[in-house]
Motif scaffolding. Structure first.
Motif, PDB file in Angstrom:
ATOM      1  N   ASN A  27       0.838  -1.202   0.000  1.00 40.60           N
ATOM      2  CA  ASN A  27       0.000   0.000   0.000  1.00 40.60           C
ATOM      3  C   ASN A  27       0.874   1.254   0.000  1.00 40.60           C
ATOM      4  OD1 ASN A  27      -2.309   1.549   0.070  1.00 40.60           O
ATOM      5  ND2 ASN A  27      -2.694   1.261   2.241  1.00 40.60           N
ATOM      6  N   ILE A  28       1.918   1.254   0.808  1.00 39.64           N
ATOM      7  CA  ILE A  28       2.844   2.392   0.853  1.00 39.64           C
ATOM      8  C   ILE A  28       3.542   2.566  -0.485  1.00 39.64           C
ATOM      9  CG2 ILE A  28       5.063   3.125   1.803  1.00 39.64           C
ATOM     10  CD1 ILE A  28       2.858   3.922   3.583  1.00 39.64           C
ATOM     11  N   ASP A  29       3.873   1.455  -1.164  1.00 38.06           N
ATOM     12  CA  ASP A  29       4.503   1.541  -2.485  1.00 38.06           C
ATOM     13  C   ASP A  29       3.607   2.279  -3.469  1.00 38.06           C
ATOM     14  OD1 ASP A  29       6.678   0.137  -1.551  1.00 38.06           O
ATOM     15  OD2 ASP A  29       6.001  -1.815  -2.320  1.00 38.06           O
ATOM     16  N   VAL A  30       2.311   1.991  -3.426  1.00 37.22           N
ATOM     17  CA  VAL A  30       1.358   2.655  -4.329  1.00 37.22           C
ATOM     18  C   VAL A  30       1.228   4.135  -3.984  1.00 37.22           C
ATOM     19  CG1 VAL A  30      -1.064   2.747  -5.044  1.00 37.22           C
ATOM     20  CG2 VAL A  30       0.087   0.536  -4.806  1.00 37.22           C
ATOM     21  N   VAL A  31       1.090   4.437  -2.700  1.00 38.65           N
ATOM     22  CA  VAL A  31       0.971   5.835  -2.268  1.00 38.65           C
ATOM     23  C   VAL A  31       2.231   6.624  -2.642  1.00 38.65           C
ATOM     24  CG1 VAL A  31       0.802   7.352  -0.256  1.00 38.65           C
ATOM     25  CG2 VAL A  31      -0.639   5.315  -0.401  1.00 38.65           C
ATOM     26  N   SER A  32       3.402   6.004  -2.464  1.00 39.15           N
ATOM     27  CA  SER A  32       4.658   6.678  -2.788  1.00 39.15           C
ATOM     28  C   SER A  32       4.740   7.003  -4.273  1.00 39.15           C
ATOM     29  CB  SER A  32       5.845   5.804  -2.381  1.00 39.15           C
ATOM     30  OG  SER A  32       5.860   5.582  -0.983  1.00 39.15           O
ATOM     31  N   ASN A  33       4.285   6.082  -5.116  1.00 34.99           N
ATOM     32  CA  ASN A  33       4.299   6.340  -6.555  1.00 34.99           C
ATOM     33  C   ASN A  33       3.338   7.471  -6.920  1.00 34.99           C
ATOM     34  OD1 ASN A  33       5.174   5.485  -9.315  1.00 34.99           O
ATOM     35  ND2 ASN A  33       2.986   5.116  -9.545  1.00 34.99           N
ATOM     36  N   ASN A  34       2.190   7.508  -6.254  1.00 37.50           N
ATOM     37  CA  ASN A  34       1.255   8.618  -6.481  1.00 37.50           C
ATOM     38  C   ASN A  34       1.901   9.957  -6.135  1.00 37.50           C
ATOM     39  OD1 ASN A  34      -0.783   6.888  -7.305  1.00 37.50           O
ATOM     40  ND2 ASN A  34      -1.804   6.849  -5.327  1.00 37.50           N
ATOM     41  N   LEU A  35       2.544  10.024  -4.978  1.00 39.29           N
ATOM     42  CA  LEU A  35       3.165  11.276  -4.553  1.00 39.29           C
ATOM     43  C   LEU A  35       4.334  11.655  -5.448  1.00 39.29           C
ATOM     44  CD1 LEU A  35       3.068  10.788  -0.677  1.00 39.29           C
ATOM     45  CD2 LEU A  35       1.785  12.465  -1.999  1.00 39.29           C
ATOM     46  N   ALA A  36       5.082  10.651  -5.915  1.00 44.53           N
ATOM     47  CA  ALA A  36       6.220  10.933  -6.793  1.00 44.53           C
ATOM     48  C   ALA A  36       5.771  11.553  -8.105  1.00 44.53           C
ATOM     49  CB  ALA A  36       7.001   9.649  -7.053  1.00 44.53           C
TER      50      ALA A  36
END
Length: 262
Positions: free
Chosen positions: A18-27
């Motif tokens: 889940n954090i991987d997905v959120v991090s990609n969104n923010l990036a």
């Protein structure tokens, strides 16, 4: 207690994804035409200890049973195709799609990819291309020395050619739409690929069949909401911590059971 260790571990793995997905969104908060993703989760298999409805007597049955779950897993990452905010650029070849359509891009192997990124340029041949140099499909060429480039809301490209006073139509932009755009595969470079899940693309002129219209000199920005993603990150972090605490608690209980003496 051994079950609880594996169950909590699956929760930690799921929250890391889940954090991987959120991090990609923010990036990609400033990536033109980017669409945010969402993690979908599902619970795993259950062991049924007592089945609901089992008869306990001649006229009685269990109203509820006993089922022990075995954790969670990430089952999908879904792109959310809501419209992103538009930004005025003043660039003649910048375009925004107001609607559900996609631009078509011809790749070097002849296949067609799709994008919402409307930051187009001209190459050395005068063709309209994306930032990677791949041409828009259908191909449109703007001759050298042209001026007053105009792109109408229905996709007609026109310009004044060198030595002429009247504008001349140079080509027609076509957009495509999909039954299930969430089924498209991300290929990087702001490009998407057709899959069996997305359905086949349906091409039409802008403004026809719900593909949307084109706004010249504007770009569609990312639809990522930073505050929303930060909240999602906090929730995922706390869920990760709670699952790690469950592992610690189970380990302590196992230790106490192992140290029992007669």
């Amino acid at each position: 207690m051994m079950r609880s260790l594996w169950t909590a571990a699956s929760g930690m793995v799921a929250q890391q994804a889940n954090i991987d997905v959120v991090s990609n969104n923010l990036a990609n908060v400033n990536t033109t035409g980017f669409k945010k993703s969402r993690s979908d989760f599902e619970d795993l298999m259950y062991q049924t200890i007592r089945q609901s409805g089992t008869a306990t007597g001649a006229d009685t049955q269990l109203p509820t049973g006993i089922q022990l779950g075995s954790g969670v897993r990430q089952v999908a990452t879904q792109k959310i195709y809501t419209q992103g905010p538009t930004q005025s650029t003043g660039n003649d070849l910048d375009m925004t799609i107001e609607g559900d359509g996609f631009f078509q891009i011809t790749m070097s192997d002849g296949t067609i990819n799709y994008t919402r990124d409307g930051a187009f340029k001209r190459d050395e041949q005068g063709r309209i291309v994306n930032s990677e140099g791949y041409p828009l499909e259908p191909a449109i060429t703007i001759p050298e020395g042209s001026s007053n480039i105009a792109i109408s809301s229905d996709g007609r490209v026109s310009a004044k050619l060198a030595g002429q006073t009247a504008s001349q139509e140079l080509g027609q932009i076509q957009l495509v739409k999909f039954v299930n755009p969430a089924g498209l595969d991300s290929a990087g470079h702001n490009l998407l690929k057709e899959t069996a899940a997305s359905g086949t693309p349906v091409a039409s002129d802008p403004g026809v069949d719900g593909t949307g219209t084109i706004m010249q000199k504007y770009l569609e920005m990312s639809n990522v909401q930073v505050v929303e993603e930060m909240v999602n990150m906090i929730v995922a972090q706390r869920a990760y911590e709670i699952n790690s605490k469950a592992i610690t608690t189970s380990d302590t209980m196992l230790e106490q059971a192992a140290n029992l003496k007669r």
